[in-house]
Design an enzyme around this catalytic site. Structure first.
Site, PDB file in Angstrom:
ATOM      1  CB  SER A 130      -0.856  -0.014   1.276  1.00 33.06           C
ATOM      2  OG  SER A 130      -1.549   1.203   1.435  1.00 33.06           O
TER       3      SER A 130
ATOM      4  CE1 TYR B  47      -4.676  -1.526   5.385  1.00 29.30           C
ATOM      5  CE2 TYR B  47      -3.738   0.602   4.774  1.00 29.30           C
ATOM      6  CZ  TYR B  47      -4.205  -0.651   4.409  1.00 29.30           C
ATOM      7  OH  TYR B  47      -4.196  -1.040   3.080  1.00 29.30           O
TER       8      TYR B  47
END
Ligand code: NAD
Length: 270
Positions: free
Chosen positions: A144, A157
């Site tokens: 990501s 996260y």
């Protein structure tokens, strides 16, 4: 001739978003078959409807060592081997910020998000490594923009996706020279990525956040929000023995230029 003729892959979290786009693209590139590890039986039925005998589905949770082992076994049994593992299943934290947590919820959210995003990848790697050593194949993990920069989620996260950078490097080191280990790091993408149950957000989708697509598009130098299909070429390249045999421990960023966020201001006439 496709780039993945006769290849066999296993994709986790394959029933929607980026995982589903990877399955479609690998088959279009000539893959012989794809094992998929997905969460529930209805999702498996939908995948058989679209792909028929080209897939074999294992229903299970990526946090389970047994589910990962079963998915590898089912893939090898059905298609005769394994060339590529795509670790992809994940959950997001809906920007849950540290100061809004109480201690117990932070612990529960950390355990849930790290178990899916980090342990899930490691268990898949562990289960697939013997078959990939035999085939001299490769692993590709979905990372990501949050693997490199702040702002792609809350601390839980972002930390989980940073952890996967270390995992890729260490696995690439340990599994060389037989198995290449790489990653693809998408930026904001239109998918139904869900939140953690520990925050009561197990059904809340990233793409349903009001204004999400416009906000991301506006912040990105390239000026648009990606669709899942926009990332799949990187997976194909990394999976291809002929086109990336010299590449391991690499992470391809596919994030519309997150590192250089913003655009220079120009007068309309320029
Ligand atoms: P998605 O929700 O379409 O895909 C995630 C998949 O993971 C789903 O199929 C879901 O069922 C599965 N999954 C979640 N928890 C699971 C579990 N415990 N066991 C088995 N399967 C489980 O969303 P997506 O955006 O395509 O997500 C794929 C990957 O892309 C994730 O790792 C995510 O972190 C990453 N990512 C997404 C974005 C984005 O903006 N959408 C950006 C960067 C990275």
């Amino acid at each position: 001739m496709g780039w993945l003729n006769d290849n066999v892959a296993l994709v986790t979290g394959a029933n929607s978003g980026i995982g589903l786009a990877v399955v479609r693209r690998f088959l279009a590139e000539g893959a012989r078959g794809i094992g998929v590890l997905i969460r529930d039986a209805a999702q498996a039925d939908a995948m058989y409807k679209e792909f028929g005998e080209k897939i074999v589905a294992t229903v299970g949770d990526v946090r389970s060592p047994d589910a990962n082992a079963e998915a590898v076994e089912a893939t090898v049994r059905k298609f005769g081997g394994l060339d590529t593992l795509v670790g992809n299943a994940g959950v997001w934290d809906h920007f849950a910020s540290l100061r809004k947590f109480d201690g117990a919820t932070l612990k529960a959210t950390f355990e849930e998000v790290f178990a899916v995003n980090v342990l899930g990848y490691m268990l898949a790697a562990h289960a697939a490594a013997p078959a990939l050593r035999e085939s001299r194949g490769s692993m590709i993990f979905t990372l990501s923009n949050a693997s490199f920069y702040a702002g792609g989620g809350g601390p839980v996260y972002v930390a989980s996706k940073h952890a996967c950078v270390g995992m890729i490097k260490q696995l690439a080191y340990e599994l060389a020279p037989e198995v290449r280990v790489n990653g693809v790091a998408p930026g904001g993408t239109v998918t139904p990525l869900k939140g953690p149950q520990s925050l009561g957000r197990g059904n809340d989708r990233l793409s349903d956040i009001p204004g999400f697509a416009e906000t991301v598009a506006d912040a990105m130098p390239l000026g648009f929000i990606a669709q899942p299909e926009d990332h799949t070429g990187h997976y194909v390249l990394l999976a291809s023995r002929t086109n990336s045999r010299a590449t391991t421990a690499a992470i391809f960023q596919s994030d519309c230029g997150w590192e250089i966020r913003g655009r220079p201001t120009r007068k309309k006439s320029q």
